[in-house]
Design an enzyme around this catalytic site. Structure first.
Site, PDB file in Angstrom:
ATOM      1  N   GLU A  70     -24.093  39.596  14.922  1.00 44.95           N
ATOM      2  CA  GLU A  70     -25.357  39.434  15.671  1.00 44.95           C
ATOM      3  C   GLU A  70     -25.393  40.152  17.021  1.00 44.95           C
ATOM      4  O   GLU A  70     -25.720  39.546  18.030  1.00 44.95           O
ATOM      5  CB  GLU A  70     -25.650  37.944  15.858  1.00 44.95           C
ATOM      6  CG  GLU A  70     -25.708  37.185  14.548  1.00 44.95           C
ATOM      7  CD  GLU A  70     -25.891  35.670  14.733  1.00 44.95           C
ATOM      8  OE1 GLU A  70     -25.941  35.199  15.875  1.00 44.95           O
ATOM      9  OE2 GLU A  70     -25.974  34.967  13.702  1.00 44.95           O
ATOM     10  N   GLU A 111     -24.657  34.999   3.911  1.00 46.70           N
ATOM     11  CA  GLU A 111     -24.858  33.588   4.293  1.00 46.70           C
ATOM     12  C   GLU A 111     -26.145  33.051   3.677  1.00 46.70           C
ATOM     13  O   GLU A 111     -26.942  32.388   4.338  1.00 46.70           O
ATOM     14  CB  GLU A 111     -24.947  33.457   5.826  1.00 46.70           C
ATOM     15  CG  GLU A 111     -23.759  34.044   6.555  1.00 46.70           C
ATOM     16  CD  GLU A 111     -23.818  33.857   8.072  1.00 46.70           C
ATOM     17  OE1 GLU A 111     -24.672  33.089   8.577  1.00 46.70           O
ATOM     18  OE2 GLU A 111     -22.991  34.481   8.752  1.00 46.70           O
TER      19      GLU A 111
HETATM   20  C1  XIL Z   1     -23.406  27.834  11.560  1.00 43.02           C
HETATM   21  C2  XIL Z   1     -22.639  26.733  10.829  1.00 43.02           C
HETATM   22  O1  XIL Z   1     -23.110  26.640   9.510  1.00 43.02           O
HETATM   23  C3  XIL Z   1     -22.819  25.421  11.549  1.00 43.02           C
HETATM   24  O2  XIL Z   1     -21.974  24.421  10.972  1.00 43.02           O
HETATM   25  C4  XIL Z   1     -22.500  25.574  13.037  1.00 43.02           C
HETATM   26  O3  XIL Z   1     -22.794  24.376  13.712  1.00 43.02           O
HETATM   27  C5  XIL Z   1     -23.294  26.710  13.651  1.00 43.02           C
HETATM   28  O4  XIL Z   1     -23.070  27.906  12.921  1.00 43.02           O
HETATM   29  N1  XIL Z   1     -25.099  32.644  11.521  1.00 43.02           N
HETATM   30  C6  XIL Z   1     -23.744  32.672  11.418  1.00 43.02           C
HETATM   31  C7  XIL Z   1     -23.007  31.427  11.077  1.00 43.02           C
HETATM   32  O5  XIL Z   1     -23.150  33.752  11.482  1.00 43.02           O
HETATM   33  O6  XIL Z   1     -21.727  31.390  11.664  1.00 43.02           O
HETATM   34  C8  XIL Z   1     -23.785  30.204  11.462  1.00 43.02           C
HETATM   35  O7  XIL Z   1     -23.082  29.071  10.962  1.00 43.02           O
HETATM   36  C9  XIL Z   1     -25.193  30.265  10.917  1.00 43.02           C
HETATM   37  C10 XIL Z   1     -25.916  31.470  11.449  1.00 43.02           C
END
Ligand code: XIL
Length: 379
Positions: free
Chosen positions: A160, A265
């Site tokens: 990001e 994701e």
């Molecule tokens: C999220 C997790 O799923 C949560 O458990 C945590 O509290 C916050 O982060 N983008 C990403 C991930 O790259 O690492 C994030 O994961 C969601 C958004």
């Protein structure tokens, strides 16, 4: 008349044998359906890594061919204080992956979220100099990547770092080091494990501005002679965004820039999004209102139908571009464990994943399996 009866009987037998096959444990599984196309992965949380959540671990073993760490490899988990490394969970995560023959991805080396404040401060509480930040980045990346050398097969090196308009995010890493922070992160990761694949990962990737920025960054890294294997598209999507056409345009643009594409994701919220512009910014937090939590008692069939169509449409894209899509990972196994129940509004009931709260495959799972099979036939 007689013919009709025979056909009905035959159909009945076929249907029945289908049901029996299922009940005798010969269910079809995602990882088999997508084998030879791309890895099908999931994120693992603490309950799974420690072995507490046996039921969802069973699903991981049966249905998935890849894993990624949901939280346990982020900076705040690995190095909560300067020089104090905590590898307990990460070690177990990697061991689980190896024991079960899964492709292991590390997430994430450099990210502006879930990073402790010490990373950017000196002992007086002032912002660190360039030299100190580079030293800290190097130590963090080298220690982590070296520990799992040859075992973690790919790393989300930078997460990001680009805004929706394509400009660099003004994170503390960027403010102190400029775009060098990205180059250095890739360089240190490669030096620590020359065989590991290295990825750039981000959300809202269908956005044309972000697409342009990411392509420029990939080119910048390649021109500097640095290794980058793939761009990870997070794919935290909704029922009506992003547009498939824009998403595909980004996949094509990244592939054309000379990298593989990974869906890293994926989850599909069925809930109203208070503001789509937040992308998947983990710091977003909107106030809870009852009308924003419409399916606490269950998901209506009409919404489920849209949910299934969306999953199927996106998987259609992944299958179509399987020559450069190397992994599709969903962000968790079952709906109950999804971060989307708590983000960007706390306390809602969402249904974004492929398995329900009891770890049963949703009907979409079989549809995707069928879709994969049909796709091979057509080719
Ligand atoms: C999220 C997790 O799923 C949560 O458990 C945590 O509290 C916050 O982060 N983008 C990403 C991930 O790259 O690492 C994030 O994961 C969601 C958004």
């Amino acid at each position: 008349m007689e013919k009709k009866k025979i056909v009905t009987l035959m159909l009945g037998t076929i249907l029945l044998s289908g049901v029996c096959t299922e009940s005798y444990g010969q269910k079809k599984h995602l990882k088999d359906a997508f084998a030879g196309k791309f890895y099908i992965g999931t994120a693992l949380n603490q309950g799974q890594i420690t072995g507490r959540d046996a039921a969802s671990i069973q699903v991981v073993k049966e249905d998935f061919s890849a894993i990624v760490a949901e939280n346990c490899m982020k900076i705040e988990s690995i190095q909560p204080q300067e020089g104090v490394f905590n590898f307990d969970l990460a070690d177990q995560f990697v061991e689980f992956g190896e024991k079960n023959g899964l492709f292991i991805t590390g997430h994430t080396l450099m990210w502006h979220s879930q990073v402790p404040a010490w990373f950017f401060k000196d002992s007086q509480g002032n912002e660190v100099t360039k030299e100190v930040l580079i030293e800290r980045m190097k130590k963090h990346i080298t220690t982590l990547v070296t520990r799992y050398k040859g075992r973690v097969k790919g790393w989300d090196v930078v997460n990001e770092a680009i805004e929706d308009d394509g400009s660099y995010r003004k994170s503390r890493f960027f403010n102190i080091l400029g775009e060098d922070f990205i180059k250095l992160a890739f360089q240190f990761a490669h030096e620590a494990d020359p065989s590991a694949e290295l990825y750039y990962n981000d959300y809202s990737m269908a956005n044309p501005g972000k697409r342009k920025g990411v392509v420029a960054m990939v080119k910048m890294l390649k021109e500097a002679g640095l290794r980058i294997d793939a761009v990870g598209m997070q794919c935290h999507i909704g029922l009506d965004y992003p547009s498939l056409t824009e998403f595909e345009a980004s996949m094509e643009a990244f592939a054309a820039a000379g990298v593989k594409v990974m869906i890293t994701e994926m989850d599909l919220t069925v809930l109203p999004m208070p503001n789509q512009r937040v992308g998947a910014d983990v710091s977003a937090n909107f106030e809870y209102q009852k009308k924003q939590n419409p399916y606490a008692e269950g998901l209506p069939d009409s919404v489920n139908a849209i949910f299934e169509k969306r999953y199927s449409d996106f998987f259609g894209l992944f299958l179509k571009h399987q020559d450069y899509v190397t992994r599709v990972t969903v962000w968790g196994v079952n709906d109950g464990m999804s971060w989307r129940n708590g983000w960007p509004v706390r306390g809602r009931t969402d249904y974004p994943l492929l398995f329900d709260r009891a770890n049963k495959p949703k009907p979409i799972v079989n549809k995707l399996i069928q879709q994969a099979a049909n796709y091979s036939k057509k080719k």
